[in-house]
Design a protein around this motif. Sequence first.
Motif, mmCIF file in Angstrom:
data_model
loop_
_atom_site.group_PDB
_atom_site.id
_atom_site.type_symbol
_atom_site.label_atom_id
_atom_site.label_comp_id
_atom_site.label_asym_id
_atom_site.label_seq_id
_atom_site.Cartn_x
_atom_site.Cartn_y
_atom_site.Cartn_z
ATOM 1 N N HIS A 69 0.845 -1.188 0.000
ATOM 2 C CA HIS A 69 0.000 0.000 0.000
ATOM 3 C C HIS A 69 0.887 1.247 0.000
ATOM 4 O O HIS A 69 1.931 1.276 0.666
ATOM 5 C CB HIS A 69 -0.916 0.007 1.227
ATOM 6 C CG HIS A 69 -1.951 1.085 1.218
ATOM 7 N ND1 HIS A 69 -1.751 2.298 1.835
ATOM 8 C CD2 HIS A 69 -3.183 1.138 0.654
ATOM 9 C CE1 HIS A 69 -2.827 3.056 1.676
ATOM 10 N NE2 HIS A 69 -3.709 2.379 0.957
ATOM 11 N N PHE A 70 0.466 2.274 -0.731
ATOM 12 C CA PHE A 70 1.310 3.463 -0.880
ATOM 13 C C PHE A 70 1.553 4.171 0.457
ATOM 14 O O PHE A 70 2.596 4.812 0.650
ATOM 15 C CB PHE A 70 0.680 4.431 -1.880
ATOM 16 C CG PHE A 70 -0.535 5.171 -1.362
ATOM 17 C CD1 PHE A 70 -0.411 6.420 -0.769
ATOM 18 C CD2 PHE A 70 -1.794 4.593 -1.443
ATOM 19 C CE1 PHE A 70 -1.528 7.091 -0.292
ATOM 20 C CE2 PHE A 70 -2.915 5.253 -0.953
ATOM 21 C CZ PHE A 70 -2.780 6.505 -0.374
ATOM 22 N N TYR A 71 0.583 4.057 1.400
ATOM 23 C CA TYR A 71 0.728 4.741 2.687
ATOM 24 C C TYR A 71 1.192 3.785 3.784
ATOM 25 O O TYR A 71 2.093 4.112 4.556
ATOM 26 C CB TYR A 71 -0.605 5.385 3.096
ATOM 27 C CG TYR A 71 -0.552 6.098 4.433
ATOM 28 C CD1 TYR A 71 0.053 7.350 4.545
ATOM 29 C CD2 TYR A 71 -1.092 5.515 5.583
ATOM 30 C CE1 TYR A 71 0.113 8.005 5.772
ATOM 31 C CE2 TYR A 71 -1.041 6.164 6.812
ATOM 32 C CZ TYR A 71 -0.441 7.409 6.902
ATOM 33 O OH TYR A 71 -0.378 8.048 8.115
ATOM 34 N N PHE A 72 0.588 2.599 3.869
ATOM 35 C CA PHE A 72 0.893 1.674 4.950
ATOM 36 C C PHE A 72 2.141 0.840 4.684
ATOM 37 O O PHE A 72 2.623 0.151 5.579
ATOM 38 C CB PHE A 72 -0.303 0.755 5.209
ATOM 39 C CG PHE A 72 -1.523 1.495 5.678
ATOM 40 C CD1 PHE A 72 -1.526 2.168 6.881
ATOM 41 C CD2 PHE A 72 -2.662 1.541 4.886
ATOM 42 C CE1 PHE A 72 -2.646 2.859 7.318
ATOM 43 C CE2 PHE A 72 -3.795 2.225 5.306
ATOM 44 C CZ PHE A 72 -3.785 2.890 6.527
ATOM 45 N N GLY A 73 2.647 0.882 3.475
ATOM 46 C CA GLY A 73 3.908 0.212 3.192
ATOM 47 C C GLY A 73 3.763 -1.141 2.520
ATOM 48 O O GLY A 73 2.680 -1.558 2.106
ATOM 49 N N HIS A 74 4.882 -1.833 2.423
ATOM 50 C CA HIS A 74 4.994 -3.100 1.705
ATOM 51 C C HIS A 74 5.537 -4.142 2.686
ATOM 52 O O HIS A 74 6.671 -4.031 3.156
ATOM 53 C CB HIS A 74 5.933 -2.918 0.514
ATOM 54 C CG HIS A 74 6.008 -4.094 -0.398
ATOM 55 N ND1 HIS A 74 6.961 -4.206 -1.398
ATOM 56 C CD2 HIS A 74 5.263 -5.230 -0.487
ATOM 57 C CE1 HIS A 74 6.790 -5.335 -2.046
ATOM 58 N NE2 HIS A 74 5.775 -5.975 -1.505
ATOM 59 N N ALA A 75 4.712 -5.131 2.993
ATOM 60 C CA ALA A 75 5.072 -6.087 4.038
ATOM 61 C C ALA A 75 4.918 -7.517 3.568
ATOM 62 O O ALA A 75 4.089 -7.837 2.711
ATOM 63 C CB ALA A 75 4.200 -5.866 5.273
ATOM 64 N N LEU A 76 5.714 -8.394 4.166
ATOM 65 C CA LEU A 76 5.578 -9.841 4.007
ATOM 66 C C LEU A 76 5.367 -10.392 5.406
ATOM 67 O O LEU A 76 6.225 -10.221 6.279
ATOM 68 C CB LEU A 76 6.836 -10.432 3.374
ATOM 69 C CG LEU A 76 6.810 -11.925 3.019
ATOM 70 C CD1 LEU A 76 5.759 -12.209 1.953
ATOM 71 C CD2 LEU A 76 8.196 -12.380 2.540
ATOM 72 N N SER A 77 4.211 -11.023 5.634
ATOM 73 C CA SER A 77 3.826 -11.358 7.000
ATOM 74 C C SER A 77 3.282 -12.775 7.101
ATOM 75 O O SER A 77 2.635 -13.282 6.199
ATOM 76 C CB SER A 77 2.750 -10.372 7.478
ATOM 77 O OG SER A 77 2.270 -10.715 8.762
ATOM 78 N N SER A 78 3.544 -13.389 8.255
ATOM 79 C CA SER A 78 2.966 -14.695 8.581
ATOM 80 C C SER A 78 2.255 -14.576 9.935
ATOM 81 O O SER A 78 2.871 -14.694 10.975
ATOM 82 C CB SER A 78 4.037 -15.767 8.668
ATOM 83 O OG SER A 78 3.467 -17.006 8.999
#
Length: 343
Positions: A69-78
């Motif tokens: 997301h442009f505001y919340f960022g770029h994440a890889l999550s488990s």
Amino acid sequence: MTELTVRPMTAADDSAWDAFVAICPQATFFHRAGWKKIIEEAFGHRTHFLLAENAQGIQGILPLAEIRHFYFGHALSSLPFCVYGGIAALSPEATRQLDQAAQDLAVRLKVDHLEYRQRHSLHLDWPRKELYVTFRRDIDPDLEQNMKNIPRKQRAMVRSGIKNGLVSEIDDTVHRFYKVFADNMLRHGTPTFSYHYFALLKSTFGQDCEVLSVLKDQQVVSSVLTFYFRDEVLPYYAGDTLAARNLAANDFKYWELLRRSCEGGYRVFDYGRSKLGTGSYHFKKNWGFEPTPLHYEYRLYGAAEVPDQNPLNPKYQFFIKAWRHLPMPVANWLGPQLVKYLG
């Protein structure tokens, strides 16, 4: 032991994946293969479910999802939208290889951070979020003992709900649940999930996803969506109407779930995740449950610090207050567009 290899899960692996989840001590309900479909279809995010295998079959798994997301960022999550996650494996080597594969993937995807949501720490040197705890307790096989185990004040609330003529029913659909859940979320100033998400949970997990509704004079005043895993009961999403408080419907709801679970032979009641110091945290403590810290660990790449996208963050207070004034149809349409990035 034969050599391990790590690869992405395919549709053909679903059964073997879930068979592994059923026997691996570290696995949870949130490691089940069905979450891949749910996250992709309900939220539109890419998933990266990894497995480690050898000639004997699957030795470890790591479900991951990517949120951009442009505001919340770029994440890889488990795993986003889940309270537990991380690596579930039968050996240290399987854990090591899955962990390395996840870190390599995070670099290739150029994410801001990699997140593991675990009940036990894996990387003591990684930054972490000391915000969440979980509440778990054994269910006594004696129904009356479970009532006695509830502290006196909350036990009185349960008995008040009984005296108020409340009854509980198991629903075949999520329709009644969603109505009170969405209303509850709006009153708290929080974007709601889509109806489609809850319908997917029910259709994907079947009898392991159950809705219990509490009624007064045939009107639903409270409802909870619960997951069942092995011998565990996990009430996960819940909602109440304004009338629920005076009827003691919330306490009655969880007693009814506990009662039914005891009679069904379940042995662990997982009251779920809460943020430290919040109303739900104190409610669960008042039921006699003791908090256990959750270990949410982060490997930072593009990010300078651990993300803080929770309602307790002061920068979201204006948004929360404004959201409470939205018409219900608008909130139910707009909420899912936002909440899918807040997993």
